[in-house]
Write a protein that holds these residues in place. Structure first.
Motif, PDB file in Angstrom:
ATOM      1  N   GLU A 114      24.549 -42.264  38.624  1.00 21.45           N
ATOM      2  CA  GLU A 114      23.757 -40.863  38.551  1.00 21.45           C
ATOM      3  C   GLU A 114      23.154 -40.844  39.617  1.00 21.45           C
ATOM      4  OE1 GLU A 114      24.446 -38.274  36.261  1.00 21.45           O
ATOM      5  OE2 GLU A 114      23.529 -37.102  38.093  1.00 21.45           O
ATOM      6  N   PRO A 115      23.366 -39.608  40.724  1.00 26.97           N
ATOM      7  CA  PRO A 115      22.544 -39.620  41.761  1.00 26.97           C
ATOM      8  C   PRO A 115      21.102 -39.890  41.540  1.00 26.97           C
ATOM      9  CG  PRO A 115      23.944 -38.230  42.279  1.00 26.97           C
ATOM     10  CD  PRO A 115      24.172 -38.831  40.611  1.00 26.97           C
ATOM     11  N   ASN A 158      20.545 -26.886  50.479  1.00 26.80           N
ATOM     12  CA  ASN A 158      21.171 -28.209  50.653  1.00 26.80           C
ATOM     13  C   ASN A 158      21.231 -29.040  49.479  1.00 26.80           C
ATOM     14  OD1 ASN A 158      21.183 -27.458  53.463  1.00 26.80           O
ATOM     15  ND2 ASN A 158      19.552 -28.663  54.314  1.00 26.80           N
ATOM     16  N   LEU A 159      20.215 -29.054  48.743  1.00 23.12           N
ATOM     17  CA  LEU A 159      20.281 -29.853  47.463  1.00 23.12           C
ATOM     18  C   LEU A 159      21.500 -29.328  46.695  1.00 23.12           C
ATOM     19  CD1 LEU A 159      18.953 -31.725  45.246  1.00 23.12           C
ATOM     20  CD2 LEU A 159      17.564 -29.962  44.455  1.00 23.12           C
ATOM     21  N   ASN A 211      24.771 -30.411  48.048  1.00 18.31           N
ATOM     22  CA  ASN A 211      25.201 -31.834  48.203  1.00 18.31           C
ATOM     23  C   ASN A 211      25.516 -32.199  46.737  1.00 18.31           C
ATOM     24  OD1 ASN A 211      23.990 -34.621  47.495  1.00 18.31           O
ATOM     25  ND2 ASN A 211      23.991 -34.147  49.710  1.00 18.31           N
ATOM     26  N   TYR A 212      24.921 -31.574  45.552  1.00 20.53           N
ATOM     27  CA  TYR A 212      25.374 -31.849  44.140  1.00 20.53           C
ATOM     28  C   TYR A 212      26.746 -31.496  43.927  1.00 20.53           C
ATOM     29  CZ  TYR A 212      20.892 -33.555  42.896  1.00 20.53           C
ATOM     30  OH  TYR A 212      19.578 -34.445  42.887  1.00 20.53           O
ATOM     31  N   ASP A 247      29.015 -30.851  46.074  1.00 27.22           N
ATOM     32  CA  ASP A 247      30.072 -31.591  46.895  1.00 27.22           C
ATOM     33  C   ASP A 247      30.206 -32.819  46.001  1.00 27.22           C
ATOM     34  OD1 ASP A 247      31.368 -32.013  49.522  1.00 27.22           O
ATOM     35  OD2 ASP A 247      29.889 -33.690  49.358  1.00 27.22           O
ATOM     36  N   PHE A 248      29.317 -33.476  45.558  1.00 19.07           N
ATOM     37  CA  PHE A 248      29.351 -34.552  44.937  1.00 19.07           C
ATOM     38  C   PHE A 248      30.256 -34.656  43.459  1.00 19.07           C
ATOM     39  CE2 PHE A 248      27.925 -36.936  40.984  1.00 19.07           C
ATOM     40  CZ  PHE A 248      27.631 -38.370  41.707  1.00 19.07           C
ATOM     41  N   GLU A 264      33.834 -34.152  44.285  1.00 17.65           N
ATOM     42  CA  GLU A 264      34.739 -35.285  44.517  1.00 17.65           C
ATOM     43  C   GLU A 264      34.729 -36.170  43.289  1.00 17.65           C
ATOM     44  OE1 GLU A 264      33.057 -37.714  47.736  1.00 17.65           O
ATOM     45  OE2 GLU A 264      33.298 -35.938  49.180  1.00 17.65           O
ATOM     46  N   GLU A 265      33.925 -36.115  42.346  1.00 15.93           N
ATOM     47  CA  GLU A 265      33.809 -37.247  41.363  1.00 15.93           C
ATOM     48  C   GLU A 265      34.461 -36.662  40.229  1.00 15.93           C
ATOM     49  OE1 GLU A 265      33.213 -40.137  41.697  1.00 15.93           O
ATOM     50  OE2 GLU A 265      32.194 -40.188  43.686  1.00 15.93           O
ATOM     51  N   THR A 267      24.421 -38.921  49.526  1.00 17.53           N
ATOM     52  CA  THR A 267      23.871 -38.194  48.321  1.00 17.53           C
ATOM     53  C   THR A 267      22.528 -38.021  49.019  1.00 17.53           C
ATOM     54  OG1 THR A 267      25.408 -39.065  46.844  1.00 17.53           O
ATOM     55  CG2 THR A 267      23.586 -38.057  46.026  1.00 17.53           C
ATOM     56  N   ILE A 268      21.927 -36.979  48.160  1.00 14.64           N
ATOM     57  CA  ILE A 268      20.896 -36.238  48.419  1.00 14.64           C
ATOM     58  C   ILE A 268      19.494 -36.780  49.083  1.00 14.64           C
ATOM     59  CG2 ILE A 268      19.786 -35.754  46.327  1.00 14.64           C
ATOM     60  CD1 ILE A 268      19.766 -33.132  48.966  1.00 14.64           C
ATOM     61  N   ASN A 274      29.486 -41.691  47.823  1.00 14.09           N
ATOM     62  CA  ASN A 274      28.640 -40.980  47.173  1.00 14.09           C
ATOM     63  C   ASN A 274      27.605 -42.144  46.403  1.00 14.09           C
ATOM     64  OD1 ASN A 274      29.186 -38.369  47.246  1.00 14.09           O
ATOM     65  ND2 ASN A 274      30.985 -38.828  45.733  1.00 14.09           N
ATOM     66  N   CYS A 275      26.132 -41.499  46.037  1.00 12.70           N
ATOM     67  CA  CYS A 275      25.157 -42.324  45.499  1.00 12.70           C
ATOM     68  C   CYS A 275      25.641 -43.767  45.425  1.00 12.70           C
ATOM     69  CB  CYS A 275      24.411 -41.807  44.512  1.00 12.70           C
ATOM     70  SG  CYS A 275      22.784 -42.567  44.219  1.00 12.70           S
ATOM     71  N   CYS A 297      18.455 -44.957  46.353  1.00 10.68           N
ATOM     72  CA  CYS A 297      17.670 -43.608  46.873  1.00 10.68           C
ATOM     73  C   CYS A 297      16.139 -44.111  47.430  1.00 10.68           C
ATOM     74  CB  CYS A 297      17.585 -42.767  45.611  1.00 10.68           C
ATOM     75  SG  CYS A 297      19.227 -42.884  44.700  1.00 10.68           S
TER      76      CYS A 297
END
Lengths: 386, 156
Positions: free
Chosen positions: A77-78, A303-304, A307-308, A310-311, A314-315, B82-83, B120-121, B125
């Protein structure tokens, strides 16, 4: 800035005498272990928050000679990086938690599914595993742990996708039910827990449910390890008492100019400044697997969001249409609104699409895209449009 | 001659990991370590060794980002996009690397030493921006730091 708003805790990273815990559980009946966990109200620390004791009891009640215990270390998870630190600092406690689980449910085999990005931990973990297996022999416990490595797929953190991956297949989530406690890895009853959850089970076995419950709230007992990043002077890993508001969190970790906090990563919720005070971080408010990202007023929420999306595009594993096509369309949609090709009303259509994804997607990935999408669009509409 | 060597490696890996379906990913992971990517021939050979369809091997391999089916360099650089990393200057790091190695994102240098990819991440971070070179993480990157790191790899 003082540190007094949120209570710091030191359970997870403290060294523990695992032999003592093993001695203790050897004297306990398997069901007593489940009962103690149920009384502690420990909920899964990966984010979903299922009661750990209940999960173990379901698996314990299955009559099958072959069962598995899995440690989910596919931390993808980012904004989450605490499991890596736990495995790095106290691997013996993670193994010990798996041994406790194996005793409770009657499993002889355990797997740690480690994300490929953390491959550098493997030599150390294997060394620690050697020691652990010796201890198992000394205690006459027939339990072994193997490490399996991921290969860069976020979706494999989803439990049934993780099973598929260990089985050597594409990491595509399965339909539920049946749930893993009935039919998990290789179709056998399986308990799968997050790294951090397993370490808390060790603490509960050692000090008892009552001690664990001294911290936290009715809905969110105990403490939790948080991964803090973004616009903060204190980026890092912190174990904190559960039950704080986002406001209290921001007072401790913000840079004085925090405009939003993303709680729970890309699949979590965006909390804007005006809701800091009323929002509790925990199962009664916004749940989190530990990811806390702070954003100050210089950041573009477009942008946030981009970015999410886009994530997720892809995933997404691509197996079910709502998620595969939905992620792509949300991404294209916000880009079109930003360019001015679509008017602002179109955002409402996209919010509807995200809601449809929540209902129609097969697994947690597609179901949770709408969390971030809905909360960012709702609270920062102007930034998305202009 | 090449084919025989390839087969030998696959056979060796199958001996080591087993020939059941759950051995497939560990075998493919090790092949990538040895060769930096999975060639069509290797995937066909793995399928024969495990007695499964080559389509299954290909289908599984292409699902996973790290099981590259395209030719890659000896050192695969994966920059986190990632962000948190994006906020802390990932683009600057990316252009620094592109400049030093004279390649664009997604490309491999002609000498097959470096590939440059985004990821990706990757779980760093709090120490953004971060990247992996093969399995090794590098964090809190600055253009100066990344220049220093690459200089070491170029020497290798």
């Amino acid at each position: 800035m003082s540190d007094t708003h949120v209570k710091r805790v030191d359970h997870i990273f403290k060294k523990a005498n695992c032999r003592e815990v093993l001695e203790k559980i050897m004297d306990m009946k398997p069901d007593d272990i489940c009962q103690e966990l149920l009384e502690s109200d420990l909920k899964g620390r990966g984010g979903a928050g299922f009661p750990t004791g209940l999960k173990w009891r379901f698996a314990a009640n299955e009559e099958d000679p072959v069962k598995y215990i899995i440690c989910n270390a596919d931390e993808g998870e980012p904004g989450t990086f605490k499991d890596r630190e736990i495995l790095d600092q106290v691997p013996e406690k993670v193994f010990c938690g798996m041994a406790v689980a194996s005793r409770a449910i009657g499993a002889k085999m355990g797997y740690i599914y480690l994300r490929g990005e953390y491959k550098f931990l493997i030599p150390m973990l294997n060394e620690e595993l050697l020691k652990f297996h010796k201890t198992m022999d000394e205690f006459n416990l027939n339990f072994r742990i193997q490490i399996r490595l991921g290969s860069g797929a976020y979706i494999c953190g989803e439990e049934s996708a993780l099973f598929e991956s260990i089985e050597g297949k594409r990491g595509e989530p399965r339909n539920k039910p049946p749930y893993p406690t009935k039919s998990g890895l290789f179709g056998k009853p399986t308990v799968i827990n997050n790294v951090e959850t397993l370490v808390y089970t060790v603490m509960i076995m050692r000090y008892g449910a009552a001690h664990f419950k001294e911290l936290g709230t009715k809905d969110s007992r105990g403490s939790k390890v948080f991964s803090v990043s973004g616009d903060t002077p204190k980026a890092g890993i912190f174990e904190l008492e559960l039950g704080m508001s986002v406001d209290e969190f921001v007072q401790d970790f913000g840079d004085g100019d925090t405009k939003a906090v993303q709680v729970g990563g890309a699949s979590g919720f965006c909390v804007p400044r005006k809701k800091f005070e009323e929002t509790i971080i925990g199962f009664e408010g916004v749940p989190t697997g530990g990811s806390m990202k702070l954003f100050n007023s210089t950041r573009s929420m477009y942008n946030l969001l981009h970015n999410y999306l886009d994530f997720f595009t892809e995933e997404s594993c691509g197996q079910c249409t709502p998620c595969r096509v939905g992620c792509q369309q949300l991404l294209k949609g916000v880009e079109a609104v930003k360019r001015g090709d679509k008017n602002s009303k179109y955002l409402e259509e996209l919010v509807k699409l995200a809601k449809t994804m929540k209902r129609a997607s097969k697994c947690g990935l597609g179901q949770s895209v709408g969390n971030a999408f809905g909360s960012i669009v709702e609270n920062f509409k102007e930034e998305i449009i202009y | 001659m090449d084919t025989i060597i390839e087969n030998e490696l696959v056979r060796e890996l199958a001996n080591q990991h087993g020939r059941t379906r759950e051995s497939l990913i560990p075998i493919l992971q090790d092949l990538v370590v040895h060769k930096r990517f999975l060639s069509k021939q290797d995937m066909v050979d793995v399928a024969r060794e495990l007695n499964i369809s080559a389509a299954d091997v290909y289908g599984t391999a292409t699902f996973y980002t790290f099981l590259d089916t395209e030719l890659r360099g000896k050192y695969v650089i994966r920059i986190c996009k990632t962000i948190s990393c994006a906020m802390k200057g990932k683009n600057e790091i990316l252009s620094t690397i592109e400049e030093i190695l004279k390649l664009n994102l997604g490309e491999t240098t002609p000498d097959r030493k470096f590939s440059l990819l985004e990821a990706n991440c990757i779980g760093w971070c709090h120490k953004a921006p971060a990247m992996l070179i093969n399995d090794t993480p590098y964090t809190e990157l600055t253009p100066e730091k990344v220049t220093e790191i690459l200089r070491e790899y170029i020497k290798k």
